[in-house]
Design a protein around this motif. Structure first.
Motif, short mmCIF file in Angstrom:
data_model
loop_
_atom_site.label_atom_id
_atom_site.label_comp_id
_atom_site.label_asym_id
_atom_site.label_seq_id
_atom_site.Cartn_x
_atom_site.Cartn_y
_atom_site.Cartn_z
N PRO A 56 0.82 -1.20 0.00
CA PRO A 56 0.00 0.00 0.00
C PRO A 56 0.86 1.26 0.00
N THR A 57 0.30 2.33 -0.53
CA THR A 57 1.06 3.56 -0.71
C THR A 57 1.50 4.13 0.63
N PRO A 58 2.80 4.42 0.81
CA PRO A 58 3.27 4.99 2.06
C PRO A 58 2.66 6.36 2.31
N PRO A 59 2.47 6.72 3.59
CA PRO A 59 1.72 7.93 3.88
C PRO A 59 2.47 9.21 3.58
N ARG A 60 3.77 9.24 3.79
CA ARG A 60 4.48 10.49 3.63
C ARG A 60 4.84 10.80 2.20
N ILE A 118 3.43 15.70 13.96
CA ILE A 118 4.46 15.30 14.90
C ILE A 118 5.61 14.70 14.08
N THR A 119 6.84 15.09 14.42
CA THR A 119 8.03 14.64 13.68
C THR A 119 9.06 14.13 14.67
N VAL A 120 9.72 13.02 14.35
CA VAL A 120 10.87 12.56 15.13
C VAL A 120 12.10 12.67 14.26
N ALA A 121 13.20 13.11 14.84
CA ALA A 121 14.47 13.24 14.13
C ALA A 121 15.59 12.90 15.09
N ALA A 122 16.71 12.43 14.56
CA ALA A 122 17.86 12.09 15.39
C ALA A 122 19.13 12.22 14.57
N GLY A 123 20.20 12.54 15.25
CA GLY A 123 21.51 12.66 14.62
C GLY A 123 22.55 12.93 15.68
N PRO A 124 23.81 13.09 15.27
CA PRO A 124 24.86 13.40 16.25
C PRO A 124 24.51 14.65 17.05
N PHE A 135 7.76 11.89 9.83
CA PHE A 135 6.66 12.65 10.41
C PHE A 135 5.33 12.03 10.01
N ASP A 136 4.31 12.40 10.75
CA ASP A 136 2.94 12.01 10.39
C ASP A 136 2.03 13.20 10.69
N GLN A 137 0.91 13.23 9.99
CA GLN A 137 -0.02 14.36 10.07
C GLN A 137 -1.42 13.85 10.35
N SER A 138 -2.12 14.55 11.24
CA SER A 138 -3.49 14.19 11.56
C SER A 138 -4.44 14.67 10.49
N MET A 139 -5.38 13.80 10.12
CA MET A 139 -6.45 14.18 9.22
C MET A 139 -7.78 14.32 9.98
N GLY A 140 -7.69 14.36 11.31
CA GLY A 140 -8.90 14.53 12.11
C GLY A 140 -9.33 13.23 12.76
N ILE A 154 -1.55 10.86 17.30
CA ILE A 154 -0.70 10.98 16.12
C ILE A 154 0.58 10.26 16.48
N SER A 155 0.99 9.33 15.64
CA SER A 155 2.15 8.52 15.97
C SER A 155 3.05 8.38 14.75
N THR A 156 4.35 8.44 14.98
CA THR A 156 5.30 8.22 13.91
C THR A 156 6.60 7.70 14.50
N GLY A 157 7.42 7.11 13.65
CA GLY A 157 8.69 6.57 14.12
C GLY A 157 9.62 6.29 12.96
N GLY A 158 10.89 6.15 13.27
CA GLY A 158 11.87 5.85 12.23
C GLY A 158 13.01 5.02 12.79
N ARG A 159 13.74 4.39 11.88
CA ARG A 159 14.94 3.63 12.23
C ARG A 159 16.13 4.19 11.44
N SER A 160 17.27 4.24 12.07
CA SER A 160 18.45 4.78 11.42
C SER A 160 19.14 3.69 10.60
N GLY A 161 20.17 4.10 9.85
CA GLY A 161 20.96 3.13 9.10
C GLY A 161 20.23 2.52 7.94
#
Length: 632
Positions: free
Chosen positions: A3-7, A308-314, A327-332, A337-344
């Motif tokens: 399915p099509t990714p949201p972002r 809501i956006t999550v970001a990470a770096g040095p 990031f993820d965005q509410s449509m109501g 609102i939940s989002t997450g990511g993995r590095s590498g």
């Protein structure tokens, strides 16, 4: 099929978003955006008084399986007592239970508080079940008198509900029950009455439904013992539970990573205040993988466009993002609102960090200056790139009545393949979880039965959301719709998500840039979405069909460690964190990129109040999503 990714395309021309955009753009240019809901961080549970009909008609043996109505009621009430949270305040009042004669005056005064409204500790639970076991059904049906008494049981303040179970209409009026309901409402009492008509005849339904309508409660018909148990469960969940935010209390820095707390693998509970971002420090080696997931929680749902956006770096980066950014965005409608990511991504090592010290930023486009504090769950996981054995076993799937959805990611109910049924109220959004391995495919179908008198609205529909192992949501399938809109339809309505094809090891992002081919714990959330208040609390049957196909293979990828906090049910020690005293609520500084956010585009006067403006907004949102993806 992926399915099509949201972002990438979630913000394309969606019917629901377009409808909301037209309404938003109809406002005068320069009008202030709607305020975010001011909700307490730990929403107050309602004090509930259960009022049970024990009139003579409850002795009829027509509740299914040869059971009497009384037997079914005892079973349903006992289940509520067993499941009540320890901190929940529950009382029990009965009518028609003690006087078997014909004297109307005595029969219409036959109402008793069997249990005071109090917390259900172990002793109270045992006492309550013992009393329920001894119930007899003998007398009149003084509903109006009992409602007045129940309001007194609950006291004059706080969030309160009465749950009335009756198999017929009042036999003692005056006072007519609906007039009593109006009387309570006129007194300004913050009290709603939910009503279950248990095998109630048509002649009684109008009266019982009026009680619920006048007080802002819910009404539902239960035709047998199983329906009564399910519907009573649903109404009590409505009074007791919202999203149960849990985690170890932490206070993220509001001014960058220098003074931020160090977080290790686990789940934490913080809060958004006044539009401020949150910062944390994290330690990991260059060759390790990092997962960051964040979930913002509101009791009543979000304004469309909240991000809501999550970001990470040095830690020495000006704006941490070189490890991950999602990031993820509410449509109501939804209250999370939940989002997450993995590095590498793609197996590449992360950019080196001095002393292995990194910075995590949770960007807040949810609250604004002056808004009430809002809970935020932060999930941190770390994995070595080399596969390693793990002794963690996924929970055993539940079935039947034990498979009722939970009220958070951590409280999500583990289920397996099959059909799971329960009732939900409109506005309720339960969670389930399934474990997926490489080689498997997940397809989820939700169905609801919408009554003929359902108060339809343009944006009402069935919402079904799948979250991946990073707690990121996506569109269900290639039709790019967020919900199955009712569009005036009633009866059985279904929505299908998937199939999700699990093909990659756990530590990669796989062929799908949003990670929906990575094994792990996937979450399913279903709700009847209705932004207005007219339908809130209506009880509807829900069926959830889960299909897991394919031959599972061993997962030789990295194993993320979450400190034993994630993916487990919350414990009593995981209390919710209170608002920070004296927190400074000021506008967060914005970069040029943030100035171009959909929220700012929404506020621009160009095209306001026109269909062309709505289309322009949708295009702008799509461009913004693509830009955020590229800059991550």
């Amino acid at each position: 099929m992926h399915p099509t990714p949201p972002r990438r395309l979630a913000l394309a021309a969606l019917p629901v978003l377009l409808a909301g955009s037209l309404l938003a753009l109809a406002a005068p240019a320069g009008a202030a955006p709607p305020a975010a809901p001011e909700t307490p961080e730990t929403p107050e549970s309602a004090r509930i008084d259960l009022v049970l009909d024990l009139s003579g008609s409850m002795k009829q043996a027509d509740a299914g399986g040869g059971r009497t109505r009384l037997s079914a009621a005892k079973q349903a009430v006992t289940r509520i007592i067993d499941k009540a949270p320890e901190q929940a305040e529950l009382g029990l009042r009965v009518y028609g239970a003690t006087y078997p004669g014909e004297d109307r005056k005595k029969g219409c005064a036959d109402t008793q508080a069997v249990l005071p409204v109090a917390a259900m500790d172990r002793a109270a639970r045992a006492d309550a079940k013992s009393r329920v076991a001894g119930f007899e059904a003998v007398g009149f049906t003084p509903i109006g008198v009992s409602l007045r008494a129940a309001a007194d049981d609950l006291g004059p303040s706080g969030k309160r509900r009465v749950v009335l179970v009756s198999d017929g209409e009042d036999t003692c009026a005056p006072p007519p029950p609906c007039d009593v309901a109006r009387e309570l409402k006129k007194q300004g009492i913050d009290l709603a009455v939910d009503v279950i008509g248990f095998r109630a005849p048509a002649s009684a339904r109008a009266q019982l439904k009026c009680i619920a309508d006048v007080t802002g409660g819910a009404y539902t018909d239960s035709d047998d013992a199983d329906a009564l148990i399910s519907d009573l469960d649903t109404l009590f969940r409505r009074g007791w539970q919202t999203y149960q935010a849990t985690g170890k209390p932490v206070e993220g820095s509001l001014d960058g990573c220098r003074n931020a707390p160090l977080v290790t693998p686990g789940q934490y509970l913080d809060e958004f205040t006044g539009g401020r971002d949150l910062y944390y420090r994290v330690k990991k080696r260059q060759d390790q993988l990092l997962q960051v997931s964040a979930t913002a929680v509101a009791e009543k749902g979000y304004d469309r466009g909240s991000i809501i956006t999550v970001a990470a770096g040095p830690a020495d980066e000006n704006e941490p993002r070189s490890w991950l950014r999602e990031f993820d965005q509410s449509m109501g409608w939804a209250n999370v609102i939940s989002t997450g990511g993995r590095s590498g991504a793609g197996g590449k090592a992360d950019k080196p960090a001095k002393d292995d010290l990194g910075c995590v930023r949770v960007e807040n486009k949810v609250t604004r200056s002056g808004d009430a504090a809002m809970p935020v769950e932060l999930l941190i996981g770390i994995a070595d790139r080399a596969p390693r054995a793990t002794g963690v076993r996924p929970p055993e799937p539940r079935t039947g009545a034990d498979a009722e959805g939970g009220f958070s990611f951590n409280g999500a109910t583990p289920i397996g393949p099959g059909t799971h049924r329960q009732s939900i109220t409109v506005g309720e959004a339960p969670f389930w979880r399934v474990e997926l391995k490489p080689g498997q495919r997940l397809t989820v179908k939700a169905g609801v039965d919408i009554p003929g008198d359902f108060p339809q609205a343009t944006t009402a529909g069935l919402a079904l959301t799948v979250y991946n192992a990073r707690r990121t949501s996506t569109l269900c399938n290639e039709d790019q719709r967020l919900t199955e809109l009712f569009a005036g339809r009633t009866g059985h309505i279904e929505r299908v998500c998937g199939p999700w094809e699990i093909t990659e090891p756990s530590g990669t992002t796989g062929g799908d840039p949003d990670g929906y081919d990575v094994p792990g714990t996937y979450y399913v959330q279903a709700q009847v979405a209705e932004p207005g208040d007219r339908a809130k609390g209506i009880v509807v049957p829900l069926s959830l069909d889960v299909d897991i196909s394919g031959t599972p293979r061993a997962d030789h990828g990295p194993v993320f460690r979450f400190g034993g906090e994630a993916g487990q049910e919350p414990t009593a020690s995981e209390g919710a964190k209170r608002a920070k005293p004296g927190a400074v609520a000021t506008e967060a500084s914005a970069s040029k990129e943030e100035d171009d956010s959909p929220l700012d585009l929404l506020a621009t006067p160009a095209g306001a109040g026109s269909a062309g403006g709505a289309v322009l907004l949708v295009c702008a949102l799509t461009w913004y999503a693509l830009r955020r993806r590229r800059t991550g």
